[in-house]
Design a protein around this motif. Structure first.
Motif, PDB file in Angstrom:
ATOM      1  N   THR A 102       0.851  -1.185   0.000  1.00 30.05           N
ATOM      2  CA  THR A 102       0.000   0.000   0.000  1.00 30.05           C
ATOM      3  C   THR A 102       0.890   1.239   0.000  1.00 30.05           C
ATOM      4  OG1 THR A 102      -1.790  -1.069   1.226  1.00 30.05           O
ATOM      5  CG2 THR A 102      -1.743   1.321   1.246  1.00 30.05           C
ATOM      6  N   ARG A 129      -1.665  -1.056  -4.032  1.00 25.33           N
ATOM      7  CA  ARG A 129      -2.833  -0.242  -3.686  1.00 25.33           C
ATOM      8  C   ARG A 129      -2.341   1.193  -3.504  1.00 25.33           C
ATOM      9  NH1 ARG A 129      -7.492  -1.982  -0.344  1.00 25.33           N
ATOM     10  NH2 ARG A 129      -6.300  -3.881   0.019  1.00 25.33           N
ATOM     11  N   LEU A 131      -3.231   4.878  -2.337  1.00 22.26           N
ATOM     12  CA  LEU A 131      -4.116   5.769  -1.603  1.00 22.26           C
ATOM     13  C   LEU A 131      -3.627   7.201  -1.791  1.00 22.26           C
ATOM     14  CD1 LEU A 131      -4.261   3.814   1.792  1.00 22.26           C
ATOM     15  CD2 LEU A 131      -5.824   3.585  -0.158  1.00 22.26           C
ATOM     16  N   GLU A 163      -8.942   5.563  -2.181  1.00 24.64           N
ATOM     17  CA  GLU A 163      -8.164   4.617  -2.975  1.00 24.64           C
ATOM     18  C   GLU A 163      -8.364   4.916  -4.450  1.00 24.64           C
ATOM     19  OE1 GLU A 163      -7.568  -0.189  -3.741  1.00 24.64           O
ATOM     20  OE2 GLU A 163      -8.610   0.534  -1.937  1.00 24.64           O
ATOM     21  N   SER A 177      -6.724  -2.232   3.922  1.00 22.01           N
ATOM     22  CA  SER A 177      -5.329  -1.828   3.994  1.00 22.01           C
ATOM     23  C   SER A 177      -4.944  -1.619   5.455  1.00 22.01           C
ATOM     24  CB  SER A 177      -5.107  -0.528   3.220  1.00 22.01           C
ATOM     25  OG  SER A 177      -3.906   0.094   3.614  1.00 22.01           O
ATOM     26  N   GLN A 193     -11.703   7.675   5.502  1.00 24.87           N
ATOM     27  CA  GLN A 193     -11.719   7.229   4.120  1.00 24.87           C
ATOM     28  C   GLN A 193     -13.035   7.601   3.464  1.00 24.87           C
ATOM     29  OE1 GLN A 193     -11.499   2.991   3.500  1.00 24.87           O
ATOM     30  NE2 GLN A 193     -10.913   3.186   1.350  1.00 24.87           N
TER      31      GLN A 193
END
Length: 326
Positions: A102, A129, A131, A163, A177, A193
């Motif tokens: 991540t 991933r 972010l 994301e 995550s 988020q």
């Protein structure tokens, strides 16, 4: 979990300090062996100033970014370098990132995540991933590994994270995550988020805030509150007017007036802070202006909208850079 941090300016030191204060393992990726030794001479400690208190946050680990002997996987990476340094800074560790990793990008401006995907994870390669954070914490670098945190710790939108979809438009990563879970559960970050479409709206609002405050403060060589003079307000109004003309279709429910009110609110609440662009000018470093006002100019050209005030500010900041880089 070991959280690696790339970039030890104001934002990187802030994120690292708060993570360490909550007993997380944090490794700073530093540019050279000399930087590793310098940090060691400071007992691997960051000085963190906030709300009238000074804390010495210790227990960090550090490593040379380009070490040829370390090929261990990186599971969680916070990238807090300047936008224009990101591709070069990430290159030495890109091979240590996988689809199980991540990355959290915490930078001013826009367009960085897309550049990373195109550079390192194109042609069908599954990327980590990714972010992206919209960070409203006002933090100033007072010296090496020494920061002052002015605001954001009481802001319900202090750190918004989303994301980024894959280049195909679908998020492939499943499950949660660990890095995101850790950050959103630390109260001081005021982190949450949101869906990507909502985060992008917040990114555009932050872009407009930075495009108004940062170049004006840097030309005037003033803290944020100094842009609230009559002349500063007039320039920021013109910047905001152009930015809104470029971005209005992506900002439903907003008006030029509502965006300008947001700019003024941030300039006042973070009035004692020196913005990141001014910190770079004073440190005689290249700035992120091409990813802030320059990004608005780029989109304006693509969309047939004239942005002369934003372009003039880009030119002025670049002119300042030439004075101390040649």
């Amino acid at each position: 979990m070991n959280i690696h941090i790339l970039g030890t300016g104001a934002v990187g030191c802030h994120i690292g300090s708060v993570l360490r204060a909550h007993q997380n393992k944090v490794t700073l990726l530093l540019r050279s062996t000399q930087h590793v030794n310098d940090f060691a001479s400071r007992n691997n400690t960051i000085t963190y100033r906030s709300q009238g208190k000074t804390s010495l946050v210790s227990g960090f680990e550090s490593a040379h970014l380009a070490s040829a002997t370390d090929n261990s996987p990186i599971g969680s990476l916070v990238v807090a370098t300047k936008a224009h340094h990101t591709l070069q800074a990430l290159s030495p560790v890109a091979s240590r990132l996988s689809a199980n990793s991540t990355i959290l990008l915490l930078q001013n401006g826009m367009g960085i995540a897309e550049e990373l995907q195109a550079k390192f994870w194109s042609n069908g390669q599954e990327s980590p991933r990714i972010l992206v954070g919209v960070n409203r914490h006002a933090v100033e670098r007072m010296g090496p590994y020494d920061i002052c945190h002015y605001s954001g710790y009481e802001d319900a939108d202090g750190l918004i994270i989303g994301e980024m979809p894959s280049s195909s438009g679908n998020v492939k990563h499943e499950g949660k995550s660990e890095l995101l879970e850790t950050i959103t559960h630390i109260p001081e970050f005021q982190a949450k988020q949101l869906p990507w479409k909502d985060v992008r709206v917040q990114m555009l609002k932050k872009l407009i805030i930075n495009s108004c405050i940062n170049p004006v403060a840097s030309v005037l060589l003033t803290k944020n509150k100094g842009v609230l003079s009559e002349g500063g307000l007039n320039v920021m109004h013109n910047v905001c007017e152009e930015a809104y003309a470029v971005l209005k279709d992506e900002l439903p429910g907003e008006t030029m007036e509502s965006l300008m009110e947001l700019v003024l609110r941030i300039a006042e609440s973070a009035g004692e802070n020196s913005c990141s662009t001014l910190q770079d000018v004073r440190g005689q470093r290249l700035t992120e202006i091409d990813y802030i006002n320059g990004y608005i100019c780029k989109l304006g050209k693509e969309r047939g909208v004239q942005t002369p005030v934003n372009q003039t500010l880009v030119n002025l900041i670049h002119a300042k850079e030439v004075l101390y880089t040649q």
